[in-house]
Enzyme design. Structure first.
Site, PDB file in Angstrom:
ATOM      1  N   GLY A  15      98.862 -70.488  31.662  1.00  0.00           N
ATOM      2  CA  GLY A  15      97.516 -70.143  31.190  1.00  0.00           C
ATOM      3  C   GLY A  15      97.338 -70.519  29.731  1.00  0.00           C
ATOM      4  NE  ARG A  76      99.456 -72.336  39.853  1.00  0.00           N
ATOM      5  CZ  ARG A  76      99.472 -72.170  41.177  1.00  0.00           C
ATOM      6  NH1 ARG A  76      98.408 -72.410  41.888  1.00  0.00           N
ATOM      7  NH2 ARG A  76     100.561 -71.757  41.768  1.00  0.00           N
ATOM      8  N   GLY A 106     104.158 -69.298  29.141  1.00  0.00           N
ATOM      9  CA  GLY A 106     104.581 -67.948  29.497  1.00  0.00           C
ATOM     10  C   GLY A 106     105.883 -67.974  30.283  1.00  0.00           C
ATOM     11  CG  ASP A 107     106.913 -64.647  32.776  1.00  0.00           C
ATOM     12  OD1 ASP A 107     105.936 -65.318  33.189  1.00  0.00           O
ATOM     13  OD2 ASP A 107     107.096 -63.453  33.048  1.00  0.00           O
ATOM     14  CB  THR A 130     100.927 -65.559  27.570  1.00  0.00           C
ATOM     15  OG1 THR A 130     100.228 -64.556  28.309  1.00  0.00           O
ATOM     16  CG2 THR A 130     102.210 -64.934  27.060  1.00  0.00           C
ATOM     17  CB  ILE A 131      95.754 -63.668  26.051  1.00  0.00           C
ATOM     18  CG1 ILE A 131      95.518 -63.512  27.558  1.00  0.00           C
ATOM     19  CG2 ILE A 131      95.125 -64.940  25.514  1.00  0.00           C
ATOM     20  CD1 ILE A 131      94.072 -63.205  27.903  1.00  0.00           C
ATOM     21  CG  ASP A 132      98.616 -61.867  30.103  1.00  0.00           C
ATOM     22  OD1 ASP A 132      97.416 -61.706  29.856  1.00  0.00           O
ATOM     23  OD2 ASP A 132      99.034 -62.577  31.029  1.00  0.00           O
ATOM     24  CG  ASP A 134     103.192 -61.040  30.202  1.00  0.00           C
ATOM     25  OD1 ASP A 134     103.244 -61.982  29.388  1.00  0.00           O
ATOM     26  OD2 ASP A 134     102.875 -61.204  31.386  1.00  0.00           O
ATOM     27  NE  ARG A 176     100.832 -63.317  33.425  1.00  0.00           N
ATOM     28  CZ  ARG A 176     101.528 -64.396  33.102  1.00  0.00           C
ATOM     29  NH1 ARG A 176     101.615 -65.387  33.908  1.00  0.00           N
ATOM     30  NH2 ARG A 176     102.169 -64.462  31.953  1.00  0.00           N
ATOM     31  N   GLY A 190      88.105 -46.907  20.831  1.00  0.00           N
ATOM     32  CA  GLY A 190      87.836 -45.484  21.051  1.00  0.00           C
ATOM     33  C   GLY A 190      87.532 -45.127  22.495  1.00  0.00           C
ATOM     34  CB  SER A 220      78.180 -42.703  26.577  1.00  0.00           C
ATOM     35  OG  SER A 220      78.755 -42.652  25.290  1.00  0.00           O
TER      36      SER A 220
HETATM   37  P1  ADP Z   1     103.046 -69.012  32.715  1.00  0.00           P
HETATM   38  O1  ADP Z   1     103.945 -69.957  32.013  1.00  0.00           O
HETATM   39  O2  ADP Z   1     101.818 -68.671  31.895  1.00  0.00           O
HETATM   40  O3  ADP Z   1     103.767 -67.781  33.222  1.00  0.00           O
HETATM   41  P2  ADP Z   1     102.903 -70.085  35.451  1.00  0.00           P
HETATM   42  O4  ADP Z   1     103.660 -68.962  36.059  1.00  0.00           O
HETATM   43  O5  ADP Z   1     101.674 -70.571  36.163  1.00  0.00           O
HETATM   44  O6  ADP Z   1     102.401 -69.779  33.974  1.00  0.00           O
HETATM   45  O7  ADP Z   1     103.924 -71.319  35.296  1.00  0.00           O
HETATM   46  C1  ADP Z   1     103.482 -72.537  34.750  1.00  0.00           C
HETATM   47  C2  ADP Z   1     104.223 -73.662  35.409  1.00  0.00           C
HETATM   48  O8  ADP Z   1     105.636 -73.523  35.176  1.00  0.00           O
HETATM   49  C3  ADP Z   1     104.100 -73.736  36.931  1.00  0.00           C
HETATM   50  O9  ADP Z   1     102.911 -74.386  37.354  1.00  0.00           O
HETATM   51  C4  ADP Z   1     105.346 -74.531  37.311  1.00  0.00           C
HETATM   52  O10 ADP Z   1     105.148 -75.905  37.113  1.00  0.00           O
HETATM   53  C5  ADP Z   1     106.365 -74.012  36.287  1.00  0.00           C
HETATM   54  N1  ADP Z   1     107.153 -72.924  36.897  1.00  0.00           N
HETATM   55  C6  ADP Z   1     106.793 -71.625  37.017  1.00  0.00           C
HETATM   56  N2  ADP Z   1     107.749 -70.919  37.676  1.00  0.00           N
HETATM   57  C7  ADP Z   1     108.724 -71.813  37.988  1.00  0.00           C
HETATM   58  C8  ADP Z   1     109.968 -71.724  38.693  1.00  0.00           C
HETATM   59  N3  ADP Z   1     110.397 -70.555  39.218  1.00  0.00           N
HETATM   60  N4  ADP Z   1     110.715 -72.842  38.823  1.00  0.00           N
HETATM   61  C9  ADP Z   1     110.296 -74.013  38.297  1.00  0.00           C
HETATM   62  N5  ADP Z   1     109.128 -74.177  37.640  1.00  0.00           N
HETATM   63  C10 ADP Z   1     108.342 -73.094  37.480  1.00  0.00           C
END
Ligand code: ADP
Length: 327
Positions: A15, A76, A106-107, A130-132, A134, A176, A190, A220
């Site tokens: 994202g 993606r 992100g992760d 990532t904005i989350d 997390d 998320r 608030g 409210s």
């Molecule tokens: P974020 O990085 O924000 O968590 P995603 O989960 O959509 O976003 O992951 C982004 C891209 O990273 C995916 O489209 C894919 O190409 C790759 N990716 C995510 N998870 C895996 C995984 N388990 N193994 C290999 N590539 C991955």
């Protein structure tokens, strides 16, 4: 022995988040400063597999520090989940003489990066974007501060209507399955109640609290709800409240994608710049398989596997503060 690094690729994946451009800029400029050739990979891992790779220079990233989104684009990429896909990406790295990579994402992106590094021995450093907020191993992620400010701005506006019409608003925000945005903006705006997956209190507790507020003369109310399904969707929660507390006029607003966009805050720009420069210098020092983050206002490193597997925890004291402040 560490490989000699002459060319570093940078890509954004997952994202988008405000501040990603500032991070790309910092990576490119740090490369130029250290006489390394920077290359930009367009559309994340998809672009890496397809060879959408372009050499950059300091001027390629002029005037992007204040822009939201990512000018390298993100995508993606299902192919990257499979070894064959990652092998195609590796072939492109060989063709373009890429010695190391900086992955901003992100992760999910870090999971892919870690596999790629292990399989093909190309050093990778992750930057949390990532904005989350997390991701474990950093106090803050790129984009989080901007998203907080965007949400606060929206909630303040909704508050005007809630007050003018004596309404109860449920406002659903991104996260998320994590409540960082909801909790912090709930305190900052608030809110009377904050519903986050980390502190599941159930509908009964919400109803009791709203009833108390009503009796105490509050006309409210704002309830911040973290998306993700674990606390229930805001429309469903609102339906229960409508039924049990008919005195309230209940409305629901889902803030959605406005939370991702916009010009990055100063804090996000500075954070992104620090992390971008540090990522390049870390690669040149021989670091790999790590994410660069911030801890107590210092740059810090954590292995990608730790960043992926551990959870960034909500500060329980903040929950306590939120409860007291909404009395
Ligand atoms: P974020 O990085 O924000 O968590 P995603 O989960 O959509 O976003 O992951 C982004 C891209 O990273 C995916 O489209 C894919 O190409 C790759 N990716 C995510 N998870 C895996 C995984 N388990 N193994 C290999 N590539 C991955």
């Amino acid at each position: 022995m560490n490989r000699i690094i002459k060319k570093i690729a940078v890509l954004t994946s997952g994202g988008d988040a405000p501040g990603m451009n500032a991070a790309i800029r910092a990576v490119v400029r740090a490369c130029v400063y250290h006489n390394i050739v920077p290359v930009g990979v367009y559309e994340g891992y998809k672009g890496l597999i397809e060879g959408k790779i372009r050499e950059m220079n300091a001027r390629s990233v002029a005037n992007i520090i204040g822009l939201g989104g990512t000018f390298l684009k993100s995508a993606r990429c299902l192919e990257f989940y499979h070894k064959e896909g990652r092998e195609q990406a590796y072939n492109q790295c060989c063709e373009h003489d890429i010695d190391a990579m900086v992955v901003i994402g992100g992760d999910g992106s870090f999971t892919g990066a870690q596999l790629f590094e292990q399989e093909f021995n190309i050093p990778v450093i992750g930057i949390p974007g990532t904005i989350d907020n997390d991701i474990y191993g950093t106090d803050v992620t790129i984009g989080y501060d901007t998203a907080l400010n965007t949400v606060i701005d929206a909630v303040d506006k909704i508050r005007d209507t809630a007050t003018s019409h004596s309404r109860l608003f449920f406002i659903e925000v991104m996260g998320r399955n994590s409540g960082f945005i909801a909790l912090n903006t709930g305190i900052g705006a608030g809110a009377e109640e904050i519903l986050i997956p980390e502190a599941q209190r159930g509908t009964e507790s919400l109803l009791a609290s709203l009833e108390r507020s009503h009796k105490a003369g509050k006309t409210s109310s704002i309830v911040l709800v973290a998306e993700g399904g674990k606390v229930g969707r805001s429309f469903d929660i609102a339906d229960v409240v409508k039924e049990k507390l008919p005195d309230y006029e209940v409305k629901v607003t889902i803030l959605g994608h406005i939370q991702r966009g916009g010009r990055p805050s100063c804090q996000d720009r500075v954070l992104a710049t620090r992390l971008g420069v540090t990522a390049v210098e870390a690669l040149l020092e021989g670091k790999k398989g790590v994410m660069v983050g911030m801890s107590h206002n210092k740059t810090t490193f954590v292995s990608l596997s730790t960043a992926i597997t551990k959870q960034n925890q909500i500060d329980n004291h903040l929950l306590h503060v939120a409860d007291i402040a909404s009395t």
